[in-house]
Design an enzyme around this catalytic site. Structure first.
Site, PDB file in Angstrom:
ATOM      1  N   ASP A   1       1.183 -17.892 -17.037  1.00 12.68           N
ATOM      2  CA  ASP A   1       2.248 -18.459 -17.882  1.00 12.68           C
ATOM      3  C   ASP A   1       2.666 -19.808 -17.279  1.00 12.68           C
ATOM      4  O   ASP A   1       2.214 -20.177 -16.189  1.00 12.68           O
ATOM      5  CB  ASP A   1       3.420 -17.466 -17.873  1.00 12.68           C
ATOM      6  CG  ASP A   1       4.440 -17.755 -18.959  1.00 12.68           C
ATOM      7  OD1 ASP A   1       4.216 -18.636 -19.798  1.00 12.68           O
ATOM      8  OD2 ASP A   1       5.491 -17.070 -18.952  1.00 12.68           O
TER       9      ASP A   1
ATOM     10  N   ARG B   1      -0.758 -19.314 -21.542  1.00 14.51           N
ATOM     11  CA  ARG B   1       0.091 -19.950 -22.549  1.00 14.51           C
ATOM     12  C   ARG B   1      -0.451 -21.332 -22.887  1.00 14.51           C
ATOM     13  O   ARG B   1      -0.413 -21.771 -24.020  1.00 14.51           O
ATOM     14  CB  ARG B   1       1.533 -20.039 -22.052  1.00 14.51           C
ATOM     15  CG  ARG B   1       2.485 -20.387 -23.191  1.00 14.51           C
ATOM     16  CD  ARG B   1       3.927 -20.213 -22.808  1.00 14.51           C
ATOM     17  NE  ARG B   1       4.364 -21.189 -21.835  1.00 14.51           N
ATOM     18  CZ  ARG B   1       5.586 -21.213 -21.310  1.00 14.51           C
ATOM     19  NH1 ARG B   1       6.484 -20.305 -21.660  1.00 14.51           N
ATOM     20  NH2 ARG B   1       5.914 -22.125 -20.423  1.00 14.51           N
TER      21      ARG B   1
ATOM     22  N   ASP C   1       7.154 -18.789 -26.683  1.00 17.76           N
ATOM     23  CA  ASP C   1       8.504 -18.248 -26.844  1.00 17.76           C
ATOM     24  C   ASP C   1       9.039 -18.401 -28.262  1.00 17.76           C
ATOM     25  O   ASP C   1       9.869 -19.271 -28.538  1.00 17.76           O
ATOM     26  CB  ASP C   1       9.440 -18.905 -25.827  1.00 17.76           C
ATOM     27  CG  ASP C   1       8.965 -18.655 -24.398  1.00 17.76           C
ATOM     28  OD1 ASP C   1       8.071 -17.788 -24.214  1.00 17.76           O
ATOM     29  OD2 ASP C   1       9.448 -19.332 -23.482  1.00 17.76           O
TER      30      ASP C   1
ATOM     31  N   HIS D   1       6.624  -8.451 -26.767  1.00 17.80           N
ATOM     32  CA  HIS D   1       7.209  -9.040 -25.564  1.00 17.80           C
ATOM     33  C   HIS D   1       8.591  -9.564 -25.924  1.00 17.80           C
ATOM     34  O   HIS D   1       8.841  -9.924 -27.073  1.00 17.80           O
ATOM     35  CB  HIS D   1       6.307 -10.183 -25.089  1.00 17.80           C
ATOM     36  CG  HIS D   1       6.784 -10.849 -23.829  1.00 17.80           C
ATOM     37  ND1 HIS D   1       7.030 -10.154 -22.667  1.00 17.80           N
ATOM     38  CD2 HIS D   1       7.052 -12.152 -23.549  1.00 17.80           C
ATOM     39  CE1 HIS D   1       7.449 -10.998 -21.726  1.00 17.80           C
ATOM     40  NE2 HIS D   1       7.460 -12.217 -22.239  1.00 17.80           N
TER      41      HIS D   1
END
Ligand SMILES: *[C@@H]1O[C@H](CO)[C@@H](O)[C@H](O)[C@H]1NC(C)=O
Ligand SMILES: *[C@@H]1O[C@H](CO)[C@@H](O)[C@H](O)[C@H]1NC(C)=O
Ligand SMILES: *[C@@H]1O[C@H](CO)[C@@H](O)[C@H](O)[C@H]1NC(C)=O
Length: 903
Positions: free
Chosen positions: A494, A554, A570, A628
């Site tokens: 990440d 990511r 996100d 998540h």
């Protein structure tokens, strides 16, 4: 102090993205200069500089400001490379992200014929394509079967800032020698070295690609809008419908046309902006090229794309298709494919920031078992570490990681832990000590170790551009170094844009220094690529290539598919973000990266139950399926809601697992063909132009159409069935519908629009067990959807052990199924080994066959397992829906059989 800083930042961004943190084109010096450049920029080919060899052409091109070196190279399979660089000795080397390519020097192909005359040079390729280099002005046109399909510099926007010595600060406008954004100064000791040019897609109605943006699938005209930006950034809570840069960048797009689609890869890892003008061919310099006896230029759609990058070279790969399958094969030849993933990775993943301790993990694990919800992987976010020092476990909360892993592994499940690229600056932390000692860290502009702010506070960053850093990083995953892990632990990378909380635009300073003298500005978009690819190599090496790695990243770039899956970062628990997953995942898939997903339920915020259920239903049909959520959200394990919600989630997850044989086969086929697993409609229905830009539906492979419920409290779901002269069957009630056309189906809590395309056969598990492992070798039901003519359907299945590399040595089976009308009174179902190199003899058998669209009245059916002794089969036939169901045919997938159905 960083804590306060972070807390503030966080408060702001929880509401919505803070646009102030990120640049607009107007605030980015080079973007502004390119966008406002006066056209034409006036480049011409220096005719006596042209030299042609067997596979390439070299020439100089010149404007009043500069002279550049051009080369055009013919590559295998209708692919052409155009490279434009500084001529002669430049002050500095320009960066090229060649590791994004499978082959740093893609194989060249001989010209069939070349012809040079006074105004242009014509190059005919072995594949029958024609390339025309016009001298004045400089322009390169591409023809497929004598139709122009693309052109470089037809708008004469080629703009190239050469490196130069700093003499007078005032010799260029603001932003050339230094630039300040939100009080952070970017020093440019070498000045600006930006590059840009236009690429026309002639005859293309739509362009797709250049992820990652939370935008519509079809790229939009940017004339009165911000250009699309490609600059890997940690955008806390991104907005939907925005061309703002996000976590990953793949500078590839495709112009789609019924007969001749064209792809373009802009191989540059620096900050890049993309302007798009949607027009018609009569408006520009290509009008004459289009004009012929039956084509009117004003009826030919044209998309003009301008790429501008902050540094590097112009390195364009044009793939000339012409059909969708060709486009994917050609892109795969350049940037590669996703190798067959371990099958567990296609199961359901449960994550949260954070599962607090081993007890928590155990309880969540037990919750899935108790509630009979399938699960393959539990995830640990940053809090599992010893104070954000990756490769360690918190000594109290996770005191016995081996035990935890074993508990999961005993039940056939896996653990994924997070390992980010920022390294806690702590002289007691072994990773930091070694990286520092071995000089593997990024430096700042002045040459000291670069220190930024991230989860651990003061952090340093591995310089993945350094090959030594990459192999060192890979070694850190060995079991003796990463204590507590085993083959059942896989990795999540990440924050690898990289995220730097106190850096410009929450990322690294552009004047930071990497290996081999490059500045961060040169390599920014490929930084994460190097992290996840070295992670992948490490996981592969730790067991001596015993098990296939799973890595999630990511950040991504062209070629990332070779070593990682990605998710869309996100997002937020609202309906707009659920809808946004579809075009985002289609766009990433289009650019060659098939293993994609979005946080189910939304990362920020608390989804209402209905939204959560709808998100599970959609996510179950997207390649990477993980829930998540942020640490400030309420816990959301599926059993924490009303029973109806838990039941609906269980149904959705089971639905996913039931299609596992199909998913796994599609990933295998992706690795062979480059075709995405989650497919946009143009790939399958090039004859149905109206469907190409579809944003709410998609195909899983070529057989299954998916339309989730994306709206609250709706009573009816409308589904578009694409393609000319096709038939589609409602997955649940077998009802046939012709296409193109729309259908409405009633909506209840379990509804997801699922249609089975006529002409295809899909293998599905007859019953679902709670892990992919337990589902291996389980009986399957063969769903046959007869085509519109009523005479044919086919499909495939791929089987192996699901985890090892044995398949590279023949331990696999790849078989096909065919349904055929032999004559009026006989239909047959047969299977066939499609790849004799596959030696795997599996025990998987077919315990049911469902034939949809059986437009005949079966009298009897029997199976031949060898040539002479047929066995009678039991079946049922529904005359209303034309569905025939054969029970227990006694057929094995990997042993030849023939079923005769007499009518
Ligand atoms: C021909 O020219 C191309 C383009 O400059 C170059 O890449 C290639 O190596 C050349 N081939 C030979 C055999 O020199
Ligand atoms: C299940 O029922 C509860 C209570 O009636 C309701 O609030 C909830 O929204 C329902 N769940 C779904 C997914 O519709
Ligand atoms: C399935 O049938 C289609 C249409 O006839 C054909 O193009 C394709 O090659 C077949 N696939 C296999 C695996 O036999």
């Amino acid at each position: 102090m960083w804590r306060i800083f972070f807390a503030l930042l966080f408060l702001q961004t929880l509401e919505a993205v803070d646009r102030q943190n990120f640049k607009t084109c107007e605030q980015s010096g080079f973007c502004k200069r390119h966008r406002k450049a006066v056209l034409p920029t006036g480049y011409e080919v220096v005719t006596d500089s042209i030299s042609i060899n067997g596979t390439g052409l070299d020439a100089l091109i010149k404007s009043k400001d500069s002279t550049l070196k051009l080369s055009i190279v013919s590559l295998k399979d209708s692919t052409v490379r155009i490279l434009i660089d500084e001529n002669g000795e430049s002050l500095r080397k320009r960066y090229q992200p060649l590791d994004a390519l499978v082959d740093k020097e893609p194989e060249q192909q001989k010209w069939k014929k070349t012809k040079q005359d006074a105004t242009a040079t014509k190059l005919l390729t072995t594949d029958g394509n024609r390339i025309v280099l016009h001298y004045k002005p400089f322009r390169v046109d591409f023809f497929v079967k004598d139709k122009i399909v693309s052109s470089i510099n037809s708008k004469e926007s080629l703009f190239f800032e050469n490196f130069k010595k700093k003499v007078l600060l005032s010799d260029r406008e603001n932003g050339f020698w230094e630039e300040t954004f939100k009080d952070i100064k970017d020093t440019k000791p070498y000045g600006s070295s930006s590059v840009g040019v236009d690429i026309a897609f002639v005859g293309a109605k739509h362009l797709f690609g250049i992820p990652e943006h939370a935008e519509s699938y079809s790229l939009r005209d940017t004339k009165t809008y911000e250009p699309y930006r490609l600059y890997n950034l940690d955008v806390f809570e991104y907005e939907t419908n925005s061309p703002m840069a996000l976590y990953g960048s793949i500078p590839y797009l495709v112009g789609v046309n019924k007969k001749r689609s064209v792809g373009a890869l802009w191989l540059n890892a620096a900050e890049t902006w993309v302007d798009i003008e949607s027009t018609t061919a009569d408006k520009g310099s290509l009008a004459n090229e289009v004009l012929d006896s039956d084509t009117k230029p004003r009826q030919v759609p044209q998309q003009n794309v301008r790429f501008y990058s902050e540094s590097g070279v112009i390195d364009i790969f044009i793939t000339l298709g012409p059909q969708p399958n060709d486009i994917y094969r050609q892109l795969a030849a350049l940037t590669g494919v996703t190798p067959l993933p371990p099958i567990f990775a296609l199961g359901y993943h449960q994550s949260r920031w954070n599962y607090k301790d081993q007890k928590d993990v155990k309880e969540v694990h037990e919750g899935f078992v108790k509630n009979e919800i399938p699960l393959d992987v539990l995830w640990l976010d940053i809090e599992h570490t010893d104070q954000k020092a990756y490769f360690t476990f918190d000594k109290d909360a996770f005191a016995h990681p081996e035990e935890m892993v074993k508990d999961l592994a005993d039940k056939g499940r896996k653990l994924v832990t997070i390992v980010d690229p920022h390294i806690k600056k702590d002289s007691k932390y072994y990773i930091y000590k070694e990286a520092k000692k071995n000089k593997l860290l990024v430096k700042d502009a002045k040459g000291s170790i670069y220190v930024g702010n991230c989860w651990p506070g003061d952090s340093t960053y591995i310089d993945f551009l350094n090959p030594e850093a990459r192999s060192w990083w890979s070694e850190q995953f060995s079991f003796d170094k990463y204590k507590g892990t085993s083959n059942d632990v896989h990795i999540w990378n990440d924050m690898n844009e990289p995220s730097v909380f106190n850096g410009p635009e929450i990322t690294m300073h552009k004047d930071a220094k990497h290996y081999d003298g490059f500045e961060h500005r040169d390599v920014h978009n490929v930084y994460g690529f190097y992290q996840h690819s070295s992670t992948f190599e490490g996981i592969k090496a730790r067991s001596n290539k015993e098990v296939r790695p799973f890595v999630l990243s990511r950040s991504f770039f062209a070629g990332s598919q070779r070593t990682t899956a990605v998710w869309t970062g996100d997002n937020k628990a609202d309906w707009a973000h659920l809808k946004q997953t579809i075009p985002m995942l289609l766009s990433i898939s289009t650019a060659g990266l098939p293993f994609v997903g979005a946080d189910v339920g939304g990362f920020f915020g608390n989804p209402e139950e209905e939204l959560l259920v709808r998100w599970y239903q959609a996510g179950a049909f997207q390649p990477f399926f993980r829930a998540h959520s942020h640490q400030d959200t309420k816990r959301r394990e599926p059993w924490l809601f009303s029973d109806n919600t838990t039941d609906a989630i269980r149904t959705a997850v089971k639905n996913r697992y039931s299609f596992l044989p199909y998913w796994y086969t599609l990933f295998y086929e992706h690795a062979k063909t480059g075709k995405p697993v989650m497919r946009p409609f143009w790939v399958e229905f090039i004859d149905d132009e109206a469907s190409w830009d579809e944003d709410r539906q998609w195909m899983v492979g070529s057989g299954l159409l998916v339309k989730p419920v994306l709206e609250e409290k709706i009573k009816e779901l409308s589904i578009y069935l694409p393609g000319k002269r096709q038939v589609w069957y409602d997955w649940n009630n077998h009802k046939a519908r012709p296409s193109p056309g729309a259908v409405q189906i009633p909506v209840d809590i379990n509804t997801i629009g699922l249609y089975h395309r006529g002409g295809t056969i899909i293998p599905k598990l007859s019953e679902v067990k709670l892990t992919t492992k337990d589902n291996q070798n389980q009986p399957i039901t063969l769903y046959i959807a007869v085509n519109q003519k009523g005479d044919h359907a086919n499909g495939t299945i791929y089987l192996d052990d699901g985890e090892s590399y044995g398949y590279e040595n023949g331990e696999y089976a790849y078989w096909g199924f065919t349904f055929k009308r032999e004559h009026d009174y006989l239909h047959t179902i047969t299977n066939k080994n499609l790849d004799k190199k596959g030696k795997h003899d599996s025990d998987v058998y077919i315990d049911k066959i469902v034939i949809r669209g059986a437009k005949f009245y079966p009298r009897n059916a029997h199976i031949f397992l060898d040539d002479f002794s047929p066995e009678d089969l039991d079946f049922e036939f529904n005359r209303e829906n034309f569905v025939m169901e054969i029970a227990n045919p006694g057929a094995f997938v990997t042993r030849e059989f023939r079923i005769d159905i007499h009518s």
